[in-house]
Each structure stands twice: as structure tokens, then as C-alpha cells.
Design a protein around this motif. Structure first.
Motif, mmCIF file in Angstrom:
data_model
loop_
_atom_site.group_PDB
_atom_site.id
_atom_site.type_symbol
_atom_site.label_atom_id
_atom_site.label_comp_id
_atom_site.label_asym_id
_atom_site.label_seq_id
_atom_site.Cartn_x
_atom_site.Cartn_y
_atom_site.Cartn_z
ATOM 1 N N GLU B 75 0.856 -1.190 0.000
ATOM 2 C CA GLU B 75 0.000 0.000 0.000
ATOM 3 C C GLU B 75 0.887 1.233 0.000
ATOM 4 N N ILE B 76 0.529 2.168 -0.854
ATOM 5 C CA ILE B 76 1.327 3.385 -1.007
ATOM 6 C C ILE B 76 0.458 4.595 -0.711
ATOM 7 N N ASP B 77 0.939 5.452 0.190
ATOM 8 C CA ASP B 77 0.248 6.707 0.484
ATOM 9 C C ASP B 77 0.617 7.702 -0.625
ATOM 10 N N THR B 78 -0.323 7.956 -1.514
ATOM 11 C CA THR B 78 0.012 8.767 -2.698
ATOM 12 C C THR B 78 0.405 10.194 -2.332
ATOM 13 N N ALA B 79 -0.143 10.708 -1.204
ATOM 14 C CA ALA B 79 0.190 12.080 -0.807
ATOM 15 C C ALA B 79 1.650 12.211 -0.372
ATOM 16 N N SER B 80 2.313 11.078 -0.165
ATOM 17 C CA SER B 80 3.697 11.143 0.304
ATOM 18 C C SER B 80 4.694 11.229 -0.852
ATOM 19 N N VAL B 81 4.198 11.534 -2.040
ATOM 20 C CA VAL B 81 5.090 11.647 -3.198
ATOM 21 C C VAL B 81 6.100 12.769 -2.967
ATOM 22 N N ASP B 82 7.346 12.487 -3.286
ATOM 23 C CA ASP B 82 8.415 13.462 -3.064
ATOM 24 C C ASP B 82 9.391 13.418 -4.225
ATOM 25 N N THR B 83 9.531 14.556 -4.890
ATOM 26 C CA THR B 83 10.486 14.640 -6.001
ATOM 27 C C THR B 83 11.499 15.749 -5.761
ATOM 28 N N ASN B 84 11.664 16.137 -4.500
ATOM 29 C CA ASN B 84 12.668 17.153 -4.173
ATOM 30 C C ASN B 84 12.339 18.536 -4.695
ATOM 31 N N HIS B 85 11.068 18.836 -4.891
ATOM 32 C CA HIS B 85 10.689 20.113 -5.486
ATOM 33 C C HIS B 85 9.241 20.370 -5.060
ATOM 34 N N ALA B 86 9.068 21.323 -4.124
ATOM 35 C CA ALA B 86 7.772 21.506 -3.473
ATOM 36 C C ALA B 86 6.636 21.741 -4.459
ATOM 37 N N GLU B 87 6.853 22.641 -5.423
ATOM 38 C CA GLU B 87 5.759 22.968 -6.336
ATOM 39 C C GLU B 87 5.424 21.801 -7.255
ATOM 40 N N ARG B 88 6.444 21.042 -7.649
ATOM 41 C CA ARG B 88 6.160 19.881 -8.499
ATOM 42 C C ARG B 88 5.379 18.836 -7.699
ATOM 43 N N ASP B 89 5.753 18.636 -6.440
ATOM 44 C CA ASP B 89 5.026 17.672 -5.625
ATOM 45 C C ASP B 89 3.571 18.102 -5.451
ATOM 46 N N LYS B 90 3.374 19.401 -5.292
ATOM 47 C CA LYS B 90 2.013 19.929 -5.172
ATOM 48 C C LYS B 90 1.238 19.604 -6.448
ATOM 49 N N HIS B 91 1.899 19.788 -7.586
ATOM 50 C CA HIS B 91 1.260 19.494 -8.869
ATOM 51 C C HIS B 91 0.973 17.996 -8.999
ATOM 52 N N LEU B 92 1.921 17.173 -8.565
ATOM 53 C CA LEU B 92 1.726 15.719 -8.664
ATOM 54 C C LEU B 92 0.571 15.248 -7.775
ATOM 55 N N ARG B 93 0.360 15.930 -6.649
ATOM 56 C CA ARG B 93 -0.739 15.550 -5.764
ATOM 57 C C ARG B 93 -2.090 16.025 -6.283
ATOM 58 N N SER B 94 -2.058 16.966 -7.231
ATOM 59 C CA SER B 94 -3.299 17.588 -7.699
ATOM 60 C C SER B 94 -4.061 16.673 -8.651
ATOM 61 N N ALA B 95 -5.209 17.157 -9.084
ATOM 62 C CA ALA B 95 -6.070 16.377 -9.982
ATOM 63 C C ALA B 95 -5.412 16.146 -11.341
ATOM 64 N N ASP B 96 -4.366 16.906 -11.684
ATOM 65 C CA ASP B 96 -3.668 16.657 -12.953
ATOM 66 C C ASP B 96 -2.966 15.301 -12.945
ATOM 67 N N PHE B 97 -2.595 14.848 -11.757
ATOM 68 C CA PHE B 97 -1.867 13.574 -11.665
ATOM 69 C C PHE B 97 -2.532 12.637 -10.644
ATOM 70 N N LEU B 98 -1.966 12.540 -9.456
ATOM 71 C CA LEU B 98 -2.395 11.496 -8.516
ATOM 72 C C LEU B 98 -3.756 11.751 -7.868
ATOM 73 N N ASN B 99 -4.187 13.007 -7.849
ATOM 74 C CA ASN B 99 -5.462 13.370 -7.226
ATOM 75 C C ASN B 99 -5.591 12.715 -5.849
ATOM 76 N N VAL B 100 -4.675 13.061 -4.969
ATOM 77 C CA VAL B 100 -4.544 12.337 -3.699
ATOM 78 C C VAL B 100 -5.736 12.523 -2.763
ATOM 79 N N ASP B 101 -6.499 13.616 -2.966
ATOM 80 C CA ASP B 101 -7.682 13.786 -2.123
ATOM 81 C C ASP B 101 -8.698 12.688 -2.413
ATOM 82 N N GLU B 102 -8.824 12.355 -3.683
ATOM 83 C CA GLU B 102 -9.799 11.343 -4.055
ATOM 84 C C GLU B 102 -9.219 9.924 -3.994
ATOM 85 N N PHE B 103 -7.945 9.808 -4.320
ATOM 86 C CA PHE B 103 -7.314 8.477 -4.333
ATOM 87 C C PHE B 103 -6.077 8.474 -3.437
#
Lengths: 192, 191
Positions: B75-103
Motif C-alpha cells: 500500500e502506497i500513500d500517494t500524498a507522500s510523493v516526493d520529487t525534491n521540489h515543493a511545487e512539483r510535488d504539489k502538482h503531482l498531488r493535484s487532480a492533474d496527476f495522482l489526485n490524492v484527495d480522491e485516491f
């Protein structure tokens, strides 16, 4: 001229007001535009870099403005502003003032949440001062979004009211934020 | 009556005491020594590496049993994505990518294994961004044995290439970045 008088704002206050107003509205517009840019847009990276650097400038200007307010004279409301309107105006002013600090701070916390500083137009870097937890960072992200658009609504109320007091109530509310001298025929004693 | 109950309890206690002697093949994933990383092309000139910082799960590794006995759930906590770049991680968590609120959770549940105790192919269902698709992970045992603190550990590495679009994350990052490689470094402590 530089300082405010009893019935008008001085050049320093006027300068702060309009510079910050322009930067604030511009930043919200820039923010709204940049989040819609696609990965291959030439402005994809630069728009964010500009947004962050200008945001820091707004924070610095706002703090300087509040510092100046402490030592400057405070023009009261003009007679065209009714008592109940003064309460609303004061609430709006304080809300806008708080916004000018909280909004850039939330943006700063988002950008520095992983330890990277903020590049100021390639001149120097504002370092990441705080260790931000994921929970704080997510709160900052939400606050930044809602306060930005809520702030635009406040600016609308503020500008609409100034327009009303100037045009409908035939007062000098807007004019005294434009021209740094007394409107009265007599010499403004506070200027002496 | 009481004697019989006591007797049964003593037998049960004896059984449970002797149980650790029989080896279990079930492992709990050691989150501190397990990593799920991804590698994706950046505009065709270099690689971007990301990590999911919070993962959990368990696996069964029984070198005595056949392939059908081996399994894993991650099991992977999608909100824990880390790419060493705050704004990119924010983008990755958003609905454009992982949509961590929903998934908020991505999971891999194995359905079959082909290979031996040293390596093979683990097939299973990857649920990511609300899409569940079968994938086949090439895995290799890194090692197993006693650790210095009284436990027993086993570690594996696996790689699989997935296409972002297959999991509903087709945000345009350019032609070189449509697929990405996943790396799993999974270490478990035997239960």
C-alpha cells in the motif's frame, strides 16, 4: 507632502498603497493564469518564479507600510463616510492588511516546504526559514487559494466603497489617496 | 469441569509456546527500509526520480513452497510523493496527476508468481488513481538472513514500466515522458 495630514495621505502612504495594490491584483491575475499553463508553455517555469519573487516584494512592502503607518499621521474618515460605513471600512482595511501578510506567508511556506529558497529575480535568495510539516503545507495551499480570491473580493468592496464615497457622496475619499496635499482652502496645520 | 478447562488451556498454552519453532513465511514490510521510486524522462534529456515516502504491506516468501505460495500486498500513500521540489510535488498531488484527495492510496496485490526463490515475475493488480490494471513486475531477491537485532529479514527488488495514460494520468509532459519505470525495493521482517 511626504507625511499624511489630517485630511489627506502623504506621498509615502500613496506610494505604498498603489504599488501594493497593483502588485496584489497583478499577482492574483498572474496566479490564476499560471496554474492553467501547460507543461510546454514557455512561461510554465518563469511565471511561477516571478509570482514568488513579486510575492516576497509585496510582503516586504506591506511590512514597511505598516511600520510607516505607526509613525505617520492618521487622516480620519471624511464627513462623507457615515458612521456605519466607517465600521465596515475599518473592518475591510484590517482584513486587507492581514491578507497582505498572511497571503505571501502562505505562498512562502508552500514554496519553501521542501527546503528550497526563493530566488529573487536572480539577484539573491530568500532561504527557507521554517520546517514545514505536510499538514501545515496543505493548510497553506488551501489558505493561499481561498485568501487570494477572497482578497480580490475585498479589493472590489474597498474600491467600490471608495468610488461610492467619492462620486455618489461627493467626498474626497479617492482623491486624497491620489493627491498628497490638503484639500481644504486653509493651510493644513498638520503640515507645519 | 474446571479441571478439563484448565487442562485444555494448558494444552493450548503448550501449543502456542511451541509454535515459534515452526517457521512462518509471512513478512511485514519494513517501511524504513523499503522504497517505491519512479523514474520518468524529463523532456527527453534526463531523468526525474521520485519517491513515495510512506508505504506499508506484507508478503509471503516461502522458499520451500512452490511459486503459488508467494505473494505480496503493498500500500502506497500517494500524498507522500516526493520529487525534491515543493511545487512539483504539489502538482503531482493535484487532480492533474495522482489526485490524492480522491485516491489517497495506491495498492499492488499480487495474483501469481512465476520463478524461484531467487527471482521471477510477480503478476498482480495495481490500483492507482482509481484505475486497477494487471501488471507484471520483474523481481529479484537481494538477500535474506538474520539481522543483528534478533529478527529475520528478506529483501527484494522489482521493476516494472507503466504508461501514465493507462492509469488516467495523461497530462502532457511530452512524448518522452508517457511511460515511467517503477522501482520497488522491499524489505520485510519475518513475523
Amino acid at each position: 507632502m511626504w507625511r499624511s495630514g489630517r485630511d489627506h495621505y502623504g506621498l509615502v502612504s500613496i506610494g505604498f498603497h498603489w504599488t501594493i495594490a497593483l502588485a496584489f491584483v497583478g499577482l492574483v491575475g498572474l496566479g490564476a493564469w499560471m496554474v492553467g499553463l501547460t507543461y510546454y508553455d514557455p512561461w510554465y517555469n518563469d511565471s511561477l518564479a516571478l509570482h514568488k519573487a513579486i510575492g516576497i516584494v509585496v510582503l516586504a512592502l506591506s511590512l514597511a507600510k505598516f511600520g510607516w503607518k505607526l509613525v505617520d499621521r492618521k487622516p480620519g474618515y471624511g464627513p462623507e463616510v457615515r458612521a456605519y460605513e466607517r465600521a465596515g471600512a475599518t473592518a475591510t482595511h484590517w482584513s486587507l492588511g492581514a491578507l497582505l501578510v498572511v497571503l505571501p506567508v502562505t505562498g512562502y511556506l508552500i514554496s519553501t516546504s521542501e527546503g528550497a529558497g526563493i530566488d529573487m529575480f536572480g539577484l539573491f535568495e530568500v532561504p527557507a526559514f521554517f520546517d514545514v510539516t505536510a499538514g501545515t503545507r496543505d493548510l497553506a495551499i488551501d489558505l493561499h487559494y481561498y485568501l487570494a480570491y477572497g482578497g480580490i473580493a475585498l479589493v472590489g468592496i474597498h474600491a467600490g466603497a471608495a468610488f461610492k464615497h467619492t462620486v455618489i457622496d461627493k467626498g474626497s475619499t479617492l482623491i486624497r489617496m491620489l493627491i498628497p496635499r490638503s484639500r481644504s482652502e486653509h493651510v493644513d496645520r498638520s503640515m507645519k | 469441569m474446571i479441571k478439563r478447562i484448565l487442562g485444555a488451556a494448558l494444552v493450548a498454552a503448550g501449543l502456542s509456546l511451541s509454535a515459534p519453532a515452526a517457521q512462518t513465511a509471512d513478512y511485514t514490510i519494513d517501511a524504513g527500509h523499503s522504497f517505491v521510486q519512479f523514474k520518468i524522462s524529463h523532456v527527453g534529456v534526463s531523468w526525474m526520480i521520485g519517491t513515495f515516502e510512506r508505504i506499508s504491506g506484507s508478503f509471503t516468501f516461502d522458499s520451500e513452497a512452490g511459486p503459488e505460495a508467494q505473494s505480496i500486498t503493498v500500500e502506497i500513500d500517494t500524498a507522500s510523493v516526493d520529487t525534491n521540489h515543493a511545487e512539483r510535488d504539489k502538482h503531482l498531488r493535484s487532480a492533474d496527476f495522482l489526485n490524492v484527495d480522491e485516491f489517497p492510496t495506491a495498492t499492488f496485490v499480487s495474483t501469481g508468481y512465476e520463478g524461484d526463490a531467487e527471482g521471477g515475475v510477480m503478476t498482480g493488480d495495481l490500483s492507482l488513481h482509481g484505475v486497477t490494471k494487471p501488471i507484471a513486475i520483474a523481481i529479484k531477491k537481494v538477500g535474506e538472513g538474520k539481522d543483528p537485532w534478533g529478527g529475520y529479514r528478506a529483501g527484494f527488488e522489482g521493476t516494472v514500466t507503466i504508461t501514465r495514460k493507462d492509469f488516467g494520468m495523461g497530462y502532457n509532459l511530452g512524448p518522452a515522458s508517457e511511460s515511467m519505470e517503477l522501482f520497488l525495493f522491499i524489505e520485510g521482517t519475518r513475523n
